[in-house]
Scaffold this motif. Structure first.
Motif, PDB file in Angstrom:
ATOM      1  N   ARG A  23       0.731  -1.358   0.276  1.00 30.40           N
ATOM      2  CA  ARG A  23      -0.474  -0.150   0.215  1.00 30.40           C
ATOM      3  C   ARG A  23       0.885   1.385   0.100  1.00 30.40           C
ATOM      4  O   ARG A  23       2.134   0.535   0.203  1.00 30.40           O
ATOM      5  N   LEU A  24       0.496   2.116  -0.358  1.00 31.83           N
ATOM      6  CA  LEU A  24       1.026   3.512  -0.557  1.00 31.83           C
ATOM      7  C   LEU A  24       0.678   4.546   1.172  1.00 31.83           C
ATOM      8  O   LEU A  24      -0.726   4.336   1.610  1.00 31.83           O
ATOM      9  N   ARG A  25       1.839   5.241   1.053  1.00 30.57           N
ATOM     10  CA  ARG A  25       0.982   6.340   2.023  1.00 30.57           C
ATOM     11  C   ARG A  25       1.819   7.454   1.229  1.00 30.57           C
ATOM     12  O   ARG A  25       2.516   7.937   0.544  1.00 30.57           O
ATOM     13  N   GLN A  26       0.644   7.957   1.280  1.00 36.66           N
ATOM     14  CA  GLN A  26       0.913   9.419   1.052  1.00 36.66           C
ATOM     15  C   GLN A  26       0.533  10.747   2.172  1.00 36.66           C
ATOM     16  O   GLN A  26      -0.056  11.006   3.040  1.00 36.66           O
ATOM     17  N   ILE A  27       1.816  11.258   1.825  1.00 40.13           N
ATOM     18  CA  ILE A  27       1.021  12.931   3.560  1.00 40.13           C
ATOM     19  C   ILE A  27       1.642  14.250   2.161  1.00 40.13           C
ATOM     20  O   ILE A  27       2.266  14.426   2.195  1.00 40.13           O
ATOM     21  N   ASP A  28       0.166  15.189   2.943  1.00 40.62           N
ATOM     22  CA  ASP A  28       0.675  15.984   2.603  1.00 40.62           C
ATOM     23  C   ASP A  28       1.548  17.237   2.765  1.00 40.62           C
ATOM     24  O   ASP A  28       2.255  16.548   4.556  1.00 40.62           O
ATOM     25  N   PHE A  29       1.359  18.303   2.300  1.00 41.00           N
ATOM     26  CA  PHE A  29       1.884  19.221   2.908  1.00 41.00           C
ATOM     27  C   PHE A  29       1.737  19.537   4.183  1.00 41.00           C
ATOM     28  O   PHE A  29       2.435  20.166   4.461  1.00 41.00           O
ATOM     29  N   ASP A  30       0.471  20.521   4.136  1.00 36.38           N
ATOM     30  CA  ASP A  30       0.021  20.401   5.877  1.00 36.38           C
ATOM     31  C   ASP A  30       0.239  19.592   6.378  1.00 36.38           C
ATOM     32  O   ASP A  30       0.052  19.490   7.477  1.00 36.38           O
ATOM     33  N   GLY A  31       0.762  18.111   6.310  1.00 38.09           N
ATOM     34  CA  GLY A  31       1.255  16.684   7.372  1.00 38.09           C
ATOM     35  C   GLY A  31       0.277  15.830   7.580  1.00 38.09           C
ATOM     36  O   GLY A  31       0.407  14.766   8.248  1.00 38.09           O
ATOM     37  N   ASN A  32      -0.903  16.199   6.996  1.00 30.74           N
ATOM     38  CA  ASN A  32      -1.926  14.848   6.876  1.00 30.74           C
ATOM     39  C   ASN A  32      -2.138  13.990   5.770  1.00 30.74           C
ATOM     40  O   ASN A  32      -0.690  14.579   4.925  1.00 30.74           O
ATOM     41  N   GLU A  33      -2.107  12.974   6.229  1.00 30.14           N
ATOM     42  CA  GLU A  33      -1.586  11.198   5.714  1.00 30.14           C
ATOM     43  C   GLU A  33      -2.600  10.479   5.062  1.00 30.14           C
ATOM     44  O   GLU A  33      -4.146  10.670   6.184  1.00 30.14           O
ATOM     45  N   GLU A  34      -2.285  10.012   3.830  1.00 33.96           N
ATOM     46  CA  GLU A  34      -3.581   9.330   3.941  1.00 33.96           C
ATOM     47  C   GLU A  34      -2.949   7.885   3.151  1.00 33.96           C
ATOM     48  O   GLU A  34      -1.668   7.762   2.673  1.00 33.96           O
ATOM     49  N   LEU A  35      -3.647   6.760   3.469  1.00 36.92           N
ATOM     50  CA  LEU A  35      -3.448   5.548   3.258  1.00 36.92           C
ATOM     51  C   LEU A  35      -4.274   4.469   1.838  1.00 36.92           C
ATOM     52  O   LEU A  35      -5.151   5.119   1.889  1.00 36.92           O
ATOM     53  N   SER A  36      -3.965   4.318   0.950  1.00 37.05           N
ATOM     54  CA  SER A  36      -4.229   3.353   0.145  1.00 37.05           C
ATOM     55  C   SER A  36      -5.222   2.641   0.613  1.00 37.05           C
ATOM     56  O   SER A  36      -4.279   1.784   0.941  1.00 37.05           O
ATOM     57  N   LYS A  37      -6.170   1.283  -0.468  1.00 31.78           N
ATOM     58  CA  LYS A  37      -6.160   0.559  -0.348  1.00 31.78           C
ATOM     59  C   LYS A  37      -5.019  -0.755  -0.438  1.00 31.78           C
ATOM     60  O   LYS A  37      -4.386  -0.681  -0.954  1.00 31.78           O
TER      61      LYS A  37
END
Length: 126
Positions: A23-37
């Protein structure tokens, strides 16, 4: 670092036998992160040589042997006329067979070890 769509590639050089999970982990400029399925990859013929990509267009054909391979394995690549055009001895792990300079077409890859021989059709594109 971009607002445009990005494509990524990853080569797992030591995948586990049978099934692997990614799975991928995306971290935005503002520090929020989201994990893919989670995506599962089922390895067919675990314990044998894996060859990719097929078709090959970038000049490099990857051959991965299981880490427990201790015997010598020889790879031969034959052109459509049956002539030997490449040959190499490979070891456990990731190996690369250079196919640069070969004409586009369908080739036969022979993988030979103490356990016997296997054959696979390889497509070379430009």
């Amino acid at each position: 670092t971009s607002t445009e769509v990005q494509d990524y590639a990853f080569l797992d050089k030591k995948p586990l036998p049978i099934v692997n999970y990614y799975r991928l982990r995306q971290i935005d400029f503002d520090g929020n992160e989201e994990l893919s399925k989670v995506v599962s990859v089922h390895l067919q013929n675990a314990g044998t040589v894996r060859v990719f990509p097929n078709p090959v267009s970038n000049g490099e054909l990857h051959l991965i042997l299981p880490e427990n391979s201790e015997e010598e394995t020889i790879v031969h690549l034959f052109n459509p006329a049956g002539q030997l055009v490449r040959s190499m001895t490979v070891s456990s792990g990731n190996n690369t067979l250079n196919v640069n300079g070969l004409a586009a077409g369908i080739y036969t890859l022979q993988v030979r070890s103490g356990q016997g021989s296997s054959f696979e059709k390889i497509v070379v594109e430009h």
